[in-house]
Design a protein around this motif. Structure first.
Motif, PDB file in Angstrom:
ATOM      1  N   PRO A   1       0.902  -1.426   0.128  1.00  0.00           N
ATOM      2  CA  PRO A   1      -0.084  -0.037  -0.073  1.00  0.00           C
ATOM      3  C   PRO A   1       0.748   1.288  -0.064  1.00  0.00           C
ATOM      4  CG  PRO A   1      -0.206  -1.281   2.076  1.00  0.00           C
ATOM      5  CD  PRO A   1       0.697  -1.924   1.305  1.00  0.00           C
ATOM      6  N   ARG A   2       0.150   2.308  -0.512  1.00  0.00           N
ATOM      7  CA  ARG A   2       0.867   3.528  -0.559  1.00  0.00           C
ATOM      8  C   ARG A   2       1.639   4.155   0.685  1.00  0.00           C
ATOM      9  NH1 ARG A   2       0.129   8.313  -4.029  1.00  0.00           N
ATOM     10  NH2 ARG A   2      -1.688   7.075  -4.953  1.00  0.00           N
ATOM     11  N   ALA A   3       0.732   3.647   1.994  1.00  0.00           N
ATOM     12  CA  ALA A   3       1.023   3.971   3.308  1.00  0.00           C
ATOM     13  C   ALA A   3       2.694   3.538   3.640  1.00  0.00           C
ATOM     14  CB  ALA A   3       0.172   4.015   4.327  1.00  0.00           C
ATOM     15  N   ALA A   4       2.901   2.414   2.803  1.00  0.00           N
ATOM     16  CA  ALA A   4       4.296   1.686   3.427  1.00  0.00           C
ATOM     17  C   ALA A   4       5.399   2.019   2.512  1.00  0.00           C
ATOM     18  CB  ALA A   4       3.937  -0.043   3.421  1.00  0.00           C
ATOM     19  N   HIS A   5       5.053   2.978   1.682  1.00  0.00           N
ATOM     20  CA  HIS A   5       6.206   3.416   0.750  1.00  0.00           C
ATOM     21  C   HIS A   5       7.164   3.980   1.642  1.00  0.00           C
ATOM     22  CE1 HIS A   5       8.124   4.671  -3.004  1.00  0.00           C
ATOM     23  NE2 HIS A   5       8.220   5.958  -2.499  1.00  0.00           N
ATOM     24  N   GLY A   6       8.559   3.478   1.323  1.00  0.00           N
ATOM     25  CA  GLY A   6       9.533   3.922   2.054  1.00  0.00           C
ATOM     26  C   GLY A   6       9.903   2.979   3.481  1.00  0.00           C
ATOM     27  N   PHE A   7       9.243   1.933   3.479  1.00  0.00           N
ATOM     28  CA  PHE A   7       9.368   1.235   4.754  1.00  0.00           C
ATOM     29  C   PHE A   7      10.820   0.571   4.651  1.00  0.00           C
ATOM     30  CE2 PHE A   7       9.000  -2.064   7.637  1.00  0.00           C
ATOM     31  CZ  PHE A   7       7.948  -1.690   8.715  1.00  0.00           C
ATOM     32  N   ARG A   8      11.535   0.648   5.884  1.00  0.00           N
ATOM     33  CA  ARG A   8      12.954   0.054   5.805  1.00  0.00           C
ATOM     34  C   ARG A   8      13.204  -0.768   6.676  1.00  0.00           C
ATOM     35  NH1 ARG A   8      15.590   5.569   7.830  1.00  0.00           N
ATOM     36  NH2 ARG A   8      13.411   5.809   8.925  1.00  0.00           N
ATOM     37  N   VAL A   9      13.745  -1.884   6.069  1.00  0.00           N
ATOM     38  CA  VAL A   9      14.023  -3.323   7.120  1.00  0.00           C
ATOM     39  C   VAL A   9      15.375  -3.457   6.965  1.00  0.00           C
ATOM     40  CG1 VAL A   9      13.612  -5.606   7.005  1.00  0.00           C
ATOM     41  CG2 VAL A   9      11.953  -4.218   6.123  1.00  0.00           C
ATOM     42  N   ALA A  10      16.061  -3.279   8.069  1.00  0.00           N
ATOM     43  CA  ALA A  10      17.483  -3.722   8.281  1.00  0.00           C
ATOM     44  C   ALA A  10      17.705  -5.193   8.354  1.00  0.00           C
ATOM     45  CB  ALA A  10      18.142  -2.933   9.500  1.00  0.00           C
ATOM     46  N   VAL A  11      18.480  -5.602   7.107  1.00  0.00           N
ATOM     47  CA  VAL A  11      18.504  -7.139   7.231  1.00  0.00           C
ATOM     48  C   VAL A  11      20.094  -7.320   7.587  1.00  0.00           C
ATOM     49  CG1 VAL A  11      18.668  -9.118   5.547  1.00  0.00           C
ATOM     50  CG2 VAL A  11      16.953  -7.015   5.391  1.00  0.00           C
TER      51      VAL A  11
ATOM     52  N   ASP B   1       6.353 -19.116  11.722  1.00  0.00           N
ATOM     53  CA  ASP B   1       5.098 -18.414  12.442  1.00  0.00           C
ATOM     54  C   ASP B   1       5.182 -17.144  11.273  1.00  0.00           C
ATOM     55  OD1 ASP B   1       3.346 -17.376  13.846  1.00  0.00           O
ATOM     56  OD2 ASP B   1       4.535 -17.270  15.395  1.00  0.00           O
ATOM     57  N   ARG B   2       4.081 -16.339  11.595  1.00  0.00           N
ATOM     58  CA  ARG B   2       3.863 -15.017  10.734  1.00  0.00           C
ATOM     59  C   ARG B   2       3.115 -13.900  11.666  1.00  0.00           C
ATOM     60  NH1 ARG B   2       0.101 -17.043   7.954  1.00  0.00           N
ATOM     61  NH2 ARG B   2      -1.809 -16.151   8.784  1.00  0.00           N
ATOM     62  N   ARG B   3       3.370 -12.771  11.382  1.00  0.00           N
ATOM     63  CA  ARG B   3       3.149 -11.669  12.105  1.00  0.00           C
ATOM     64  C   ARG B   3       2.389 -10.628  11.070  1.00  0.00           C
ATOM     65  NH1 ARG B   3       5.289 -10.262  16.946  1.00  0.00           N
ATOM     66  NH2 ARG B   3       5.738 -12.230  18.146  1.00  0.00           N
ATOM     67  N   GLU B   4       1.234 -10.321  11.362  1.00  0.00           N
ATOM     68  CA  GLU B   4       0.469  -9.141  10.468  1.00  0.00           C
ATOM     69  C   GLU B   4       0.803  -7.839  11.002  1.00  0.00           C
ATOM     70  OE1 GLU B   4      -3.629 -10.280  10.176  1.00  0.00           O
ATOM     71  OE2 GLU B   4      -3.377 -12.350   9.282  1.00  0.00           O
ATOM     72  N   LEU B   5       1.878  -7.400  10.296  1.00  0.00           N
ATOM     73  CA  LEU B   5       2.021  -5.949  10.361  1.00  0.00           C
ATOM     74  C   LEU B   5       1.008  -5.042   9.795  1.00  0.00           C
ATOM     75  CD1 LEU B   5       5.964  -6.151   9.900  1.00  0.00           C
ATOM     76  CD2 LEU B   5       4.460  -6.290  12.270  1.00  0.00           C
ATOM     77  N   PRO B   6       1.052  -3.770  10.193  1.00  0.00           N
ATOM     78  CA  PRO B   6      -0.048  -2.787   9.400  1.00  0.00           C
ATOM     79  C   PRO B   6       0.036  -2.782   8.092  1.00  0.00           C
ATOM     80  CG  PRO B   6       1.142  -1.618  11.250  1.00  0.00           C
ATOM     81  CD  PRO B   6       1.912  -3.031  11.247  1.00  0.00           C
ATOM     82  N   TYR B   7       1.113  -2.986   7.230  1.00  0.00           N
ATOM     83  CA  TYR B   7       1.248  -2.617   6.086  1.00  0.00           C
ATOM     84  C   TYR B   7       1.336  -4.041   5.284  1.00  0.00           C
ATOM     85  CZ  TYR B   7       1.819   1.953   7.636  1.00  0.00           C
ATOM     86  OH  TYR B   7       1.807   3.006   8.223  1.00  0.00           O
ATOM     87  N   PHE B   8       1.884  -5.301   5.917  1.00  0.00           N
ATOM     88  CA  PHE B   8       2.254  -6.413   5.286  1.00  0.00           C
ATOM     89  C   PHE B   8       2.477  -7.572   6.003  1.00  0.00           C
ATOM     90  CE2 PHE B   8       6.130  -4.210   5.991  1.00  0.00           C
ATOM     91  CZ  PHE B   8       7.094  -5.221   6.754  1.00  0.00           C
ATOM     92  N   ASP B   9       2.380  -8.679   5.806  1.00  0.00           N
ATOM     93  CA  ASP B   9       2.519 -10.065   6.539  1.00  0.00           C
ATOM     94  C   ASP B   9       4.014 -10.240   6.391  1.00  0.00           C
ATOM     95  OD1 ASP B   9      -0.061 -10.103   6.739  1.00  0.00           O
ATOM     96  OD2 ASP B   9      -0.500 -11.818   5.326  1.00  0.00           O
ATOM     97  N   LEU B  10       4.476 -10.519   7.748  1.00  0.00           N
ATOM     98  CA  LEU B  10       5.985 -10.961   7.859  1.00  0.00           C
ATOM     99  C   LEU B  10       5.997 -12.319   8.332  1.00  0.00           C
ATOM    100  CD1 LEU B  10       9.246  -9.991   7.964  1.00  0.00           C
ATOM    101  CD2 LEU B  10       8.660  -9.628  10.540  1.00  0.00           C
ATOM    102  N   ALA B  11       6.532 -13.211   7.796  1.00  0.00           N
ATOM    103  CA  ALA B  11       6.762 -14.472   8.035  1.00  0.00           C
ATOM    104  C   ALA B  11       8.079 -14.950   8.137  1.00  0.00           C
ATOM    105  CB  ALA B  11       5.895 -15.308   7.068  1.00  0.00           C
ATOM    106  N   GLY B  12       8.231 -16.163   8.832  1.00  0.00           N
ATOM    107  CA  GLY B  12       9.694 -16.799   9.080  1.00  0.00           C
ATOM    108  C   GLY B  12       9.653 -18.273   9.117  1.00  0.00           C
TER     109      GLY B  12
END
Length: 441
Positions: A214-224, A315-326
């Motif tokens: 979504p537009r609201a997540a544009h620029g979301f930064r993930v440090a890997v 497992d998975r976490r539903e974050l505000p803008y996307f699903d994060l799974a591992g």
């Protein structure tokens, strides 16, 4: 059958290593030193001790050796593996140089042929008068006659004396010159690669456009960050550098994608403590790598949870803008804790963007089958030691960086640490800030 195959492979590897060490001893020690000298004896002992230290460094942790002993053998043992690699490559390059050098220097130093002196002409032979004794006289003893000297012929030089073994001294000089060049080149390469690891990883920035973001997540930064490899060499100071580097990027989320440690919580718990200072708006998440299963994965999962990280075990976490799974690493299959994509991703809403944390890139096919938009991985180290990158590239769908596989994008970090030798050549360590971009922005 598996044990037999493993034993045969191990035997072949040890035989190859023995032959390589013997060849290096011949070229670097025997060919450059005097038999029986103190230098040769010292270098010969060193040539035996270093491989033994390397074996000790490889097996000490799994053999349950005290941590102080692991630390004592790790530096010289693991460094020798890197030195062995580049010293072997340098001497392989030196072999044709040696052959050409000896051939050309031998041709230049070959003595010119000396013509044999011509026999003396018959006209110059002196006639020797013979005295005949009279009747009744005692025969006189024959007079000793000196051999007639051959006349000197003008323009014919005397043959020079043969030099004392010119080939031996020339060979020693060539051997010492090439050995010195190989040692200097190896020391420079390994020294530079070690400095790169101990200095700490540098930050890379990658933008990844995602169609469903979504537009609201544009620029979301993930440090890997992956492959930190805390152990007997890389300890608490290494963790502190990594934590400080990550926090400076001010990420929205932190993803630690496996191979955090090479050892037990008992030995390395203090080295991991700085991870508690990681800061991100949406938290820090962790998935296991293959090395966690060599070091007590369950204990480490519990420990990182105590440090404030969120383990994602299939497992998975539903974050505000996307699903994060591992998903767990595939090395956990031997303990019944392997990756379970159905559990992590099976019942999710596929209209939402899915970001998957998985240590090894090779699970990309399963990620594609479950509609993952972006997979974040490590494991490869980018090859770590050139030319190991060519082998790592054959074994993985992506060696390092961002690539597209069908509808799924895969980003592979080179990692923030090093396994075995604390050396990187041609594959610098990194922490990557992945910036998510929306097509709607």
């Amino acid at each position: 059958m598996t044990v037999l195959i493993f034993a045969l492979v191990a035997l072949a590897v040890f035989a190859l290593l023995f032959l390589v060490h013997r060849w290096l001893w011949i070229r670097l020690v025997r060919d450059t030193t005097t038999a029986g000298s103190r230098v040769r004896r010292t270098l010969t002992v060193t040539a035996w001790v270093l491989p033994l230290l390397a074996v000790a460094a490889l097996v000490s942790e799994r053999a349950g050796a005290p941590f102080w002993l692991q630390q004592a053998v790790a530096w010289p043992g693991f460094l020798w593996l890197a030195v062995l690699l580049y010293l072997t490559l340098a001497m392989l390059v030196a072999e044709p140089v040696r052959a050409v050098w000896l051939r050309r220097s031998g041709a230049r130093r070959a003595p010119a042929a000396v013509p044999a002196p011509a026999p003396a002409p018959a006209e110059v032979l002196a006639e020797v008068p013979v005295e005949v004794p009279g009747p009744g006289a005692d025969p006189a003893p024959p007079a000793a006659t000196a051999p007639a000297e051959a006349p000197e012929e003008p323009g014919v030089p005397e043959a020079p004396e043969a030099p004392e073994a010119p080939g031996v001294s020339r060979r020693v000089f060539v051997a010492r010159s090439l050995a010195a060049a190989a040692v200097v080149a190896t020391a420079g390469t390994v020294g530079y690669g070690t400095h790169g690891v101990l200095r700490g990883p540098r930050v890379k920035r990658v933008t990844v456009p995602l169609a469903k973001l979504p537009r609201a997540a544009h620029g979301f930064r993930v440090a890997v960050v992956s492959d930190i490899h805390l152990g007997p060499i890389l300890g608490r100071a290494h963790t502190e550098r990594i934590v400080a580097t990550i926090n400076r990027t001010q990420p929205d989320l932190i993803a630690v994608v496996g191979d955090l440690v090479d050892g037990s919580v008992e030995n390395l718990g203090p080295a991991a403590e700085p991870l508690a200072r990681l800061r991100a708006r949406h938290g820090a998440f962790f998935v296991t790598g293959n090395h966690e299963y060599f070091s007590g994965a369950e204990e480490w999962v519990d420990h990182v949870r105590e440090l404030g990280l969120h383990p994602l075990e299939n497992d998975r976490r539903e974050l505000p803008y996307f699903d994060l799974a591992g998903v767990n690493d595939i090395a956990g299959e031997s303990e019944g804790q392997g990756p379970d994509f159905a559990r992590a991703l099976g019942d999710r809403d596929r209209s939402r963007t899915a970001v998957l944390l998985a240590h090894q890139p090779v699970v990309i096919d399963q990620a594609m089958a479950h509609g993952v938009d972006l997979q974040l991985s490590g494991h490869t180290h980018g090859g770590q030691l050139w030319p190991g990158n060519y082998l790592a590239d054959l074994a993985n769908p992506t060696l390092a960086g961002l690539e597209r596989h069908g509808d799924t994008q895969l980003y592979v970090s080179r990692g923030a640490g090093a396994w075995g030798p604390p050396v990187r050549v041609g594959a610098p360590s990194d922490i990557t800030v992945v910036e998510l971009a929306s097509y709607q922005a």
